[in-house]
Design an enzyme around this catalytic site. Structure first.
Site, mmCIF file in Angstrom:
data_model
loop_
_atom_site.group_PDB
_atom_site.id
_atom_site.type_symbol
_atom_site.label_atom_id
_atom_site.label_comp_id
_atom_site.label_asym_id
_atom_site.label_seq_id
_atom_site.Cartn_x
_atom_site.Cartn_y
_atom_site.Cartn_z
ATOM 1 N N LYS A 259 0.871 -1.180 0.000
ATOM 2 C CA LYS A 259 0.000 0.000 0.000
ATOM 3 C C LYS A 259 0.901 1.221 0.000
ATOM 4 O O LYS A 259 2.022 1.172 0.518
ATOM 5 C CB LYS A 259 -0.884 0.008 1.254
ATOM 6 C CG LYS A 259 -2.119 0.869 1.110
ATOM 7 C CD LYS A 259 -3.255 0.142 0.404
ATOM 8 C CE LYS A 259 -4.412 1.067 0.106
ATOM 9 N NZ LYS A 259 -5.575 0.344 -0.408
ATOM 10 N N GLY B 223 -5.575 2.609 -7.366
ATOM 11 C CA GLY B 223 -6.204 3.734 -6.662
ATOM 12 C C GLY B 223 -6.688 3.359 -5.277
ATOM 13 O O GLY B 223 -6.665 2.196 -4.877
ATOM 14 N N ASP B 224 -7.111 4.351 -4.542
ATOM 15 C CA ASP B 224 -7.745 4.188 -3.229
ATOM 16 C C ASP B 224 -8.376 5.552 -2.929
ATOM 17 O O ASP B 224 -8.620 6.337 -3.859
ATOM 18 C CB ASP B 224 -6.718 3.776 -2.167
ATOM 19 C CG ASP B 224 -7.350 3.327 -0.860
ATOM 20 O OD1 ASP B 224 -7.849 2.197 -0.788
ATOM 21 O OD2 ASP B 224 -7.382 4.126 0.113
#
Ligand code: NDP
Length: 454
Positions: free
Chosen positions: A133, A172-173
């Site tokens: 992440k 994405g996030d």
């Protein structure tokens, strides 16, 4: 409590005390590891190959964390400086994979918790993906497109050294949608002088996959369908409350409507809207334009649809419904909210966001025994279709919408099946938290053991 049970709890407590000592003030990371070890420790202690290998100590230490400065110039010509990270947590079963988050609340702790969860989520999909992440404390809200572009290009100038289609594939996030991925990918391509699938969530014209935008929200609903079907029930005619109004929330709502359910709420960080008549397809289309094209706020809904009510600064968990889908952010549903949901007769809670429920809320919902799906399992559809985007890029062959959707449905069914394998009690009661954590753990742990001591 038996002597064995006391000892298991002692092991869990000692292990987590060590985590807290080695990772001071990283509260979100502590929380994610605690939830995991509460489920996995009994399994580890009853399988000597894992305990002898000190596998939990190894799994809770990231492979590496890259931290770097991102300097960029705003529209006024002022030089701005942000911090960015990439947490490459574990690549035992495939190249690192996981999103990038741009939000002022981003810290190393948040990204470590997200990277840790990603490892087991990715394992559950059955695709060869490790977990990572990344992100930055940059706030895209209120910035012009050019400012976002300059920030993304500057960030990628450093990040490009650490990623690649066989190394680490970001996506994405929160705060990173199609616009941001396009700027990031454009800069990566320029720097590398290669067109490679080193990011997912790309635009359809340059290597993106159909259904990727919808995948997380749709996947949550497919997973919930399996949970209900196991009890001979369906989504049809059920009522639902949803938090968030971003990518996950909107497509969760869309699929619920397609399945014949009724959606009462959506939210953003300013509060939530309750539409007692239900948010139908037309109203949802209006919200999608508001959120994706105009980048507007959810309270604008009540001007457009005056029978709805806006509750500033509140979350939607007080509204009566059959199903709840927390789809905004971490720790947005606490124990008091869980109690309220259950008093109001909720049947199912499925986490669209990552770790939206606090540890106490999870304990309570498991104790009461409602259907509860942790994010690791329920929201894995997004990364699954990202994995399918990688496959299409490698093949240089796009698949049809129908094809990708069918694969997504198969993957969500497979994840549900694995949860049942490890989470079903003798009386057929299901513990999805235990099932998801142990199923993910076994896959990653076995790969790590196969490599020897590393
Ligand atoms: P978006 O940025 O598209 O939307 C996020 C939504 O949550 C917005 O409505 C936002 O409101 C709200 N929100 C964000 N932070 C807060 C906060 N601190 N308090 C209240 N509301 C908040 O993100 P996504 O929909 O992509 O992601 C939502 C969640 O789902 C995250 O936990 C993410 O990690 C998880 N997830 C996302 C996946 C994906 O494919 N996108 C895959 C798997 C999980 P506002 O606009 O006001 O900030």
């Amino acid at each position: 409590m038996s002597i064995v049970a006391v000892d298991v709890q002692g092991q869990i407590d000692r292990f987590n005390a060590g985590i807290q000592e080695r990772n001071p003030a990283e509260y979100e990371f502590h929380q994610a590891v605690q939830e995991f070890t509460e489920m996995v420790m009994p399994y580890v202690l009853s399988h000597q190959k894992y305990s002898d290998a000190h596998i939990l100590e190894r799994m809770t230490e990231p492979d590496r964390i890259v931290i770097f400065r991102v300097c960029w110039e705003n529209d006024e010509g002022t030089i701005c400086c942000n911090r960015a990270w990439r947490v490459q947590f574990n690549n035992a079963i495939g190249p690192y994979k996981g999103g990038m988050r741009f939000h002022p609340s981003v810290t190393q702790s948040v990204l470590k918790f997200l990277g840790f969860e990603q490892v087991y989520k990715n394992a559950l999909t059955g695709l060869p993906m490790g977990g990572a992440k990344g992100g930055s404390n940059f706030n895209p809200k209120g910035k012009s497109d050019r400012e976002v572009m300059r920030f993304c290009q500057s960030l990628m100038t450093e990040l490009s050294r650490h990623i690649g289609e066989d190394t680490d594939v970001p996506a994405g996030d929160i705060g990173v949608g199609t616009r941001e991925i396009s700027y990031l990918f454009g800069q990566y391509k320029r720097l590398q002088n290669r067109f490679a699938g080193a990011l997912t969530g790309k635009g359809l014209a340059f290597g993106g996959s159909l259904i990727r935008t919808e995948a997380t929200g749709y996947g949550v609903v497919y997973f919930s369908k399996h949970m209900l079907e196991r009890r001979c029930e369906s989504l049809f005619d059920k009522t639902a409350i949803i938090s968030g109004s971003g990518n996950v929330a909107l497509y969760c709502a869309e699929k619920l409507l397609q399945e014949g359910a009724k959606v009462f709420t959506l939210s953003d960080s300013s509060g939530f809207i309750h539409d007692p008549d239900g948010i139908d397809q037309n109203k949802l289309a209006w919200i999608m334009t508001l959120k994706t094209e105009r980048r507007g706020r959810i309270n604008e809904y009540v001007k457009q649809y005056p029978t709805a009510i806006f509750y500033p600064g509140q979350r939607p968990w007080s509204i009566k419904a059959d199903l709840a889908f927390p789809c905004a952010t971490q720790n947005e549903l606490d124990e008091a909210d869980a109690k309220l949901l259950i008093t109001n007769g909720i049947q199912l809670v499925a986490e669209g966001a990552n770790m939206p429920s606090t540890l106490e809320a999870v304990h309570y919902m498991r104790k009461v025994g409602i259907l509860f799906a942790p994010g690791k399992a329920a929201n894995a559809g997004g990364v699954a279709v990202s994995g399918l985007e990688q496959s299409q890029n490698a093949l240089r062959l796009p698949w049809t919408r129908k094809d990708v959707d069918r694969r997504l449905q198969d993957i969500m069914a497979h994840i549900h099946q694995q949860c049942v394998e490890y989470g079903e009690d003798k009386d057929r009661h299901m513990d999805y938290v235990r099932g998801a954590n142990i199923a993910g753990f076994v896959k990653v742990a076995d790969a790590m053991l196969a490599y020897g001591i590393a």
